[in-house]
Design a protein around this motif. Structure first.
Motif, mmCIF file in Angstrom:
data_model
loop_
_atom_site.group_PDB
_atom_site.id
_atom_site.type_symbol
_atom_site.label_atom_id
_atom_site.label_comp_id
_atom_site.label_asym_id
_atom_site.label_seq_id
_atom_site.Cartn_x
_atom_site.Cartn_y
_atom_site.Cartn_z
ATOM 1 N N ALA A 138 22.146 18.576 37.042
ATOM 2 C CA ALA A 138 21.049 18.031 37.842
ATOM 3 C C ALA A 138 21.013 16.515 37.750
ATOM 4 N N LEU A 139 21.149 15.993 36.544
ATOM 5 C CA LEU A 139 21.118 14.536 36.372
ATOM 6 C C LEU A 139 22.287 13.874 37.087
ATOM 7 N N LEU A 140 23.468 14.463 36.985
ATOM 8 C CA LEU A 140 24.637 13.888 37.652
ATOM 9 C C LEU A 140 24.489 13.952 39.169
ATOM 10 N N ALA A 141 23.862 15.018 39.677
ATOM 11 C CA ALA A 141 23.606 15.096 41.119
ATOM 12 C C ALA A 141 22.637 13.990 41.547
ATOM 13 N N LEU A 142 21.672 13.676 40.694
ATOM 14 C CA LEU A 142 20.749 12.591 41.018
ATOM 15 C C LEU A 142 21.450 11.237 40.972
ATOM 16 N N GLY A 193 18.593 17.959 46.633
ATOM 17 C CA GLY A 193 18.361 19.403 46.685
ATOM 18 C C GLY A 193 19.159 20.136 45.603
ATOM 19 N N ARG A 194 20.428 19.757 45.414
ATOM 20 C CA ARG A 194 21.241 20.382 44.365
ATOM 21 C C ARG A 194 20.664 20.072 42.987
ATOM 22 N N ALA A 195 20.176 18.861 42.834
ATOM 23 C CA ALA A 195 19.607 18.471 41.543
ATOM 24 C C ALA A 195 18.361 19.287 41.221
ATOM 25 N N ARG A 196 17.502 19.448 42.185
ATOM 26 C CA ARG A 196 16.274 20.214 41.943
ATOM 27 C C ARG A 196 16.584 21.684 41.670
ATOM 28 N N ALA A 197 17.547 22.242 42.394
ATOM 29 C CA ALA A 197 17.910 23.643 42.165
ATOM 30 C C ALA A 197 18.465 23.828 40.753
ATOM 31 N N ASP A 223 15.650 23.440 38.126
ATOM 32 C CA ASP A 223 14.750 24.593 38.073
ATOM 33 C C ASP A 223 15.329 25.766 37.287
ATOM 34 N N ARG A 224 16.639 25.722 36.993
ATOM 35 C CA ARG A 224 17.239 26.784 36.176
ATOM 36 C C ARG A 224 16.841 26.639 34.714
ATOM 37 N N GLY A 225 16.238 25.523 34.376
ATOM 38 C CA GLY A 225 15.674 25.343 33.045
ATOM 39 C C GLY A 225 16.665 24.826 32.022
ATOM 40 N N ARG A 274 13.299 14.890 31.760
ATOM 41 C CA ARG A 274 12.270 15.887 32.036
ATOM 42 C C ARG A 274 11.826 15.722 33.489
ATOM 43 N N GLU A 275 10.799 16.440 33.856
ATOM 44 C CA GLU A 275 10.376 16.390 35.257
ATOM 45 C C GLU A 275 9.976 14.982 35.675
#
Length: 493
Positions: free
Chosen positions: A309-313, A333-337, A340-342, A355-356
């Motif tokens: 997620a961080l790398l996608a951002l 969108g990929r980062a948020r998905a 959300d997997r935790g 974190r969020e």
């Protein structure tokens, strides 16, 4: 004593060509490894040579430079003769006299030959030739190889020592890992400006351990490589946050090289992540995208959705810099998905900040780069509301971002109020990056400098102590480190 002004070394500067000082420093380090030398060359050292502050290199650097430029003399490279700098012949550190009845000591892999010691031309504070000599002493000798202190904070709250000895074991590896954690903790509390120069000391010590030490177990060696690489990234981040972009680039490249040598995918992903972040801040969005994509490839097998997620951002930030709104939106969108997997067992320790609140901030920065100020401000408000109060530096950072977005969105009074909150935090946080962001917001608000909240904020901002603001290009323009987004930063490419 009559001092003489430094004369710039134009010959050496010409040899660097179009490469940045950081890239050329990496070339020097690589050349040193080719001949078995160990030099802690960085962008600052190159700058000191080119400015004429270093009139003659120490013996280790002399060997490296002559290896890099076969057939050239020190004079050809723009240096002064050693005798003219020192005023007398070089002193030699002699071997101890032989013990009667025993053969004389000779160099060996476990006992290297003592080198010439030139105390007036060796740049000891910068190049740390001293640590290499420590390893020649008894294997049980332990020294305070480096310490880390924070200007303005009690020394007792910021001491880190790295023991150095010939055989590297748990104590040494633990010390390196402790230094990484301590630097991150101090950065969270105080920001980078007061830390960077001191943090370079344990970094040099860690790489001396890596180069000169021997380990009993492969697991210990792997931890030492990972610790040294993470320390390089941490020091690189301090350089990054304090506006020393060339230095940061050099440290991140060192971490990436360490990761590749050790086959450490986690360290490689981290190095690419920070390289992407730096490239975005330095105005090289295409490189930011390529580095982020390379980081995602390295991270695929690590079992950490949050890292992906961080790398996608990071990729989204680069695409925003390119004006690619569609590509940026898809990456977010990929980062948020993935986010959300935790959390997962594979999440690296260094990602504790992600974190969020950080996700919201990075998305805010994307929309800000695309000129959607109102949308950026919405995400910025969420980031400030969600941020943990213990992360003082991040509180200041998030509010500085929000101040700028509110100012550009036309919400001047709210921007001024948020700017006051940033100034409150800057009494405890030393970060040129944050000061630079706040200065940008102040410039946007200047046309609204009538009476009221905006005038009050601008007056207070003008009276606040100045910081070191990073230039948009980070100083010396640098060519992209990654030509295809997949390769290691090869100096000079």
């Amino acid at each position: 004593m009559v001092s003489t002004a430094a004369v710039p070394n134009l010959a050496f500067r010409q040899l660097r060509g179009q490469r940045s000082a950081g890239e050329f420093a990496a070339v020097v380090r690589r050349a040193a490894r080719e001949i078995g030398e160990q030099v802690a060359c960085d962008a600052r050292y190159i700058g000191r040579v080119e400015s004429g502050e270093i009139r003659c290199p120490n013996y280790a650097y002399e060997r490296v430079f002559l290896h890099m430029f076969p057939g050239a003399s020190l004079a050809d490279l723009g240096f002064s003769a050693r005798e003219s700098v020192r005023g007398r012949g070089a002193r030699v550190v002699s071997e101890p006299p032989p013990v009667p009845g025993q053969p004389p000591l000779t160099p060996s892999p476990s006992r290297p030959a003592l080198l010439h010691r030139d105390t007036e031309t060796d740049d000891i504070p910068e190049e740390s030739d001293v640590l290499r000599r420590v390893f020649m002493t008894s294997g049980t000798t332990t020294v305070a190889a480096a310490s880390l202190g924070l200007g303005g904070a009690p020394a007792s709250a910021a001491q880190v020592s790295l023991p150095a000895q010939r055989r590297v074991g748990e104590a040494e590896v633990n010390a390196v890992e402790k230094a990484v954690r301590q630097i991150r903790l101090l950065d969270d509390r105080h920001g980078a400006d007061g830390l960077y120069r001191r943090a370079a000391q344990p970094l040099r010590a860690a790489y001396e351990l890596l180069d000169a030490g021997t380990t009993a177990r492969r697991a210990t060696s792997d931890r030492l490589h990972a610790g040294a690489g993470e320390l390089a990234i941490s020091v690189g981040w301090l350089a990054h946050d304090s506006g020393r972009f060339d230095d940061a680039r050099s440290h991140y490249a060192e971490a990436l090289a360490t990761a590749r040598l050790a086959g450490d995918a986690g360290l490689e992903a981290h190095a690419f992540c920070n390289t992407s972040f730096l490239a975005r801040d330095a105005g090289r969005p295409r490189e930011a995208v390529r580095a982020a994509e390379a980081g995602q490839r390295a991270a695929r097998t690590l079992g950490s959705p949050r890292l992906l997620a961080l790398l996608a951002l990071r990729e989204a930030g680069g695409r925003a810099g390119l004006g690619d709104r569609t590509g940026c939106d898809r990456a977010i969108g990929r980062a948020r998905a993935a986010f959300d997997r935790g959390t997962a067992a594979g999440d690296p320790e260094w990602m504790s900040f992600f974190r969020e609140a950080e996700l919201e901030l990075l998305e805010a920065q994307c929309w800000s780069a695309l000129g959607d100020w109102s949308r950026a401000a919405r995400h910025g408000r969420r980031a400030t509301a969600l941020q943990d109060a213990h992360f003082t530096r991040n509180l200041a950072l998030y509010r500085a971002q929000l101040t700028g977005d509110l100012a550009r969105a036309g919400r001047a009074d709210e921007a001024a109020a948020t700017g006051h909150q940033v100034l409150d935090l800057l009494t405890r946080v030393q970060s040129s990056r944050i000061r630079g962001m706040l200065a940008g917001a102040a410039r946007v608000l200047e046309p609204r400098a009538g009476a009221g909240p905006v005038a009050s904020f601008l007056t207070r901002h003008q009276e606040s102590p100045p910081g070191r603001h990073p230039s948009p290009s980070g100083g010396t323009p640098a060519r992209p480190a990654f030509e295809d987004g997949t390769g290691e930063h090869v100096p000079g490419c």
